[in-house]
Scaffold this active site. Structure first.
Site, short mmCIF file in Angstrom:
data_model
loop_
_atom_site.label_atom_id
_atom_site.label_comp_id
_atom_site.label_asym_id
_atom_site.label_seq_id
_atom_site.Cartn_x
_atom_site.Cartn_y
_atom_site.Cartn_z
N PHE A 184 13.50 3.61 2.29
CA PHE A 184 14.02 2.52 3.12
C PHE A 184 12.99 1.44 3.39
O PHE A 184 13.31 0.41 3.93
CB PHE A 184 14.49 3.06 4.48
N ALA A 185 11.73 1.71 3.09
CA ALA A 185 10.68 0.81 3.57
C ALA A 185 9.60 0.56 2.53
O ALA A 185 9.40 1.34 1.61
CB ALA A 185 10.04 1.41 4.81
N ASP A 238 9.14 15.38 8.28
CA ASP A 238 8.76 15.20 6.88
C ASP A 238 7.23 15.28 6.74
O ASP A 238 6.61 14.42 6.12
CB ASP A 238 9.29 13.85 6.37
N ILE A 242 0.83 -1.22 0.00
CA ILE A 242 0.00 0.00 0.00
C ILE A 242 0.86 1.27 0.00
O ILE A 242 0.35 2.37 -0.05
CB ILE A 242 -1.01 0.02 1.18
N GLY A 243 2.18 1.11 0.04
CA GLY A 243 3.06 2.28 -0.02
C GLY A 243 4.51 1.86 -0.11
O GLY A 243 4.88 0.77 0.31
N GLY A 298 8.71 3.55 0.19
CA GLY A 298 9.58 4.68 0.50
C GLY A 298 11.02 4.32 0.21
O GLY A 298 11.30 3.24 -0.33
N ASN A 313 1.42 11.99 4.43
CA ASN A 313 1.45 11.57 5.84
C ASN A 313 0.24 12.04 6.64
O ASN A 313 0.16 11.80 7.84
CB ASN A 313 2.72 12.10 6.52
N ASP A 336 3.69 8.12 10.24
CA ASP A 336 5.16 8.22 10.21
C ASP A 336 5.71 9.22 11.21
O ASP A 336 6.80 9.75 11.01
CB ASP A 336 5.65 8.59 8.80
N LYS A 375 3.96 16.12 5.23
CA LYS A 375 3.56 16.39 3.84
C LYS A 375 2.22 15.68 3.61
O LYS A 375 1.79 14.88 4.45
CB LYS A 375 4.63 15.88 2.88
N LYS A 409 5.08 -1.96 8.13
CA LYS A 409 6.19 -1.29 7.46
C LYS A 409 7.37 -2.25 7.51
O LYS A 409 7.77 -2.70 8.59
CB LYS A 409 6.50 0.01 8.20
N VAL A 420 5.38 -0.61 2.67
CA VAL A 420 4.27 -0.79 3.61
C VAL A 420 3.26 -1.74 2.98
O VAL A 420 2.85 -1.55 1.83
CB VAL A 420 3.58 0.55 3.95
N THR A 425 9.76 16.09 0.44
CA THR A 425 9.03 16.86 -0.56
C THR A 425 9.45 18.31 -0.42
O THR A 425 9.08 18.96 0.56
CB THR A 425 7.52 16.71 -0.33
#
Length: 438
Positions: free
Chosen positions: A24-25, A136, A19-20, A22, A141, A154, A138, A42, A27, A176
């Site tokens: 490093f990760a 972060d 579902i996401g 990044g 999140n 997060d 944005k 995560k 989800v 961002t």
């Protein structure tokens, strides 16, 4: 055609779709097999964490997050480790992103924007008081729960995409740029609390204006605008809100308004009702330590079970909330993912997507019934990456998920419109669709 899918379990959790993603990760959606509850997991690569000397920092952040139970923060339930991975189990939030409301309905009325801003400031203040900084903040999140209240995700975990250098200060490596404070961009180190507040100011502006205060396709021009706090409030924003935004978007972090002053601001205070909730006295932190231990006894078991790819009615409904599956041409705004159904065989769907994507400038890689499409030409936020996966719903019916993995959402939307035109013959049409086309 029956494709075989590997079903993955981590401890008591059955792991599902991504579902996401990044730096490093990744989800993934998961279900607790003991309670049936939905969660988000995560997944971090242990080697990357150790290579970037982030183990101690992550341990500290996760331990602190376990102590935070705020109604507007996505809750961290537990953390587990295997030989190669770290699994952070989080609350699964169902109401979508706050900014989808702006994409779909335009800017907000001041009363609604103020409510969300009040929830955001209370959350940020509470976490800062416990030494946890987001760094972060944005749109991605800021989520909404089923009741339409804010849930910040997060919080405290953004360190996973940041690095602390020898000077002890934070230095951003990504993020961002439009939402980032000037002192973060100049890379001389910054204070997490004042940087978070700047991002809150940008968010308030967007809620009220419907667009960004600082925006430029040229990155250097954007940095210059942010550094000089060069923005103009539109005429429909009230004087009280404009005054508050100006005090938050102060490019000098030492004179920028602090939370205590925001709480005293007349515009902010109107109808303000801070949430009442029970604080957690103590939390078991044994699992946080266990994650980084090499001994097998501390490792969670990862099991993979072979299972034909099928999707039951519940999963289908949960994945297609408010979506007409027969309709590929969904114009509800700039979504990061969309789905359509097809009566074509799975192999044919994959071939047709590949045929359609290559002329649009995409490099295609395939594995089983998953595809990764990467635009060779960089866009506004790097190369657009699109992930697709084919699921079997019934013997002769497939569902195809098309999801933005990286890049700009608007570019994804344009790509999807082009793709949808090319795939017209692949998509299953209902009788209603056929009538509408006549």
């Amino acid at each position: 055609m029956n494709r075989t899918k590997i079903k993955r379990r981590v401890g008591k959790y059955e792991v599902g779709r991504t579902i996401g993603e990044g730096t490093f990760a990744k989800v993934k959606f998961a279900r607790n097999s003991e309670t049936g509850d939905s969660v988000a997991i995560k997944i971090l690569d242990k080697d990357k964490v150790l290579k970037h000397k982030m183990a101690e920092q992550i341990k500290r952040e996760i331990a602190t997050m376990k102590l935070i139970r705020h109604p507007h923060v996505v809750q961290l339930y537990e953390v587990m480790g295997s030989k190669t991975k770290i699994f952070i189990v989080l609350e699964f939030v169902t109401g979508g992103e706050l900014f989808d409301k702006i994409v779909n309905h335009g800017r907000m009325h001041e009363e609604e924007a103020r409510k969300y801003f009040q929830q955001l400031i209370h959350t940020v203040d509470y976490c800062h008081s416990r030494g946890v900084y987001h760094r972060d903040l944005k749109p991605e999140n800021l989520l909404l729960d089923a009741s339409g209240d804010l849930k910040v995700s997060d919080f405290g975990l953004s360190a996973l995409s940041q690095q602390v250098r020898d000077d002890g200060l934070l230095h951003t490596t990504c993020g961002t740029p439009n939402y980032v404070a000037p002192e973060v961009l100049n890379d001389r180190g910054y204070d997490g609390a004042t940087a978070d507040l700047w991002s809150c100011g940008v968010i308030l502006f967007v809620l009220l204006a419907g667009y960004l205060p600082f925006d430029d396709s040229n990155l250097m021009n954007l940095y210059n605008k942010i550094s000089a706090a060069e923005f103009t409030c539109p005429p429909w924003i009230s004087f009280g809100a404009m005054k508050l935004i100006t005090r938050i978007l102060d490019p000098n972090p030492t004179t920028r308004i602090i939370v205590a002053e925001i709480l005293e601001d007349e515009w902010f205070k109107k109808d303000y009702k801070p949430p009442v909730f029970d604080e957690i006295e103590d939390a078991n932190l044994d699992d946080v330590e266990a994650v980084f231990k090499d001994s097998e006894e501390y490792h969670v078991t990862e099991r993979r079970e072979e299972k034909p790819t099928s999707m039951n009615a519940f999963e289908l409904i949960s994945m297609s909330q408010g979506l007409n599956l027969g309709n590929l041409f969904d114009e509800q705004g700039f979504k990061r993912e969309t789905r359509f159904t097809s009566k074509c065989p799975a192999n044919e769907i994959i071939s047709k997507i590949e045929e359609a994507a290559k002329p649009l400038g995409f490099d295609v890689s395939k594995k089983n019934y998953k595809m990764r499409l990467q635009n060779l030409k960089a866009g506004r936020k790097g190369n657009l990456n699109v992930a697709t996966e084919v699921f079997q719903v019934a013997p002769s019916l497939h569902m195809v998920e098309v999801r933005k993995a990286k890049g700009d959402t608007l570019e994804f939307h344009k790509f999807y419109k082009n793709l949808s035109t090319c795939l017209d013959k692949v998509v299953w049409k209902t009788e209603q669709d056929m009538e509408e086309k006549k």
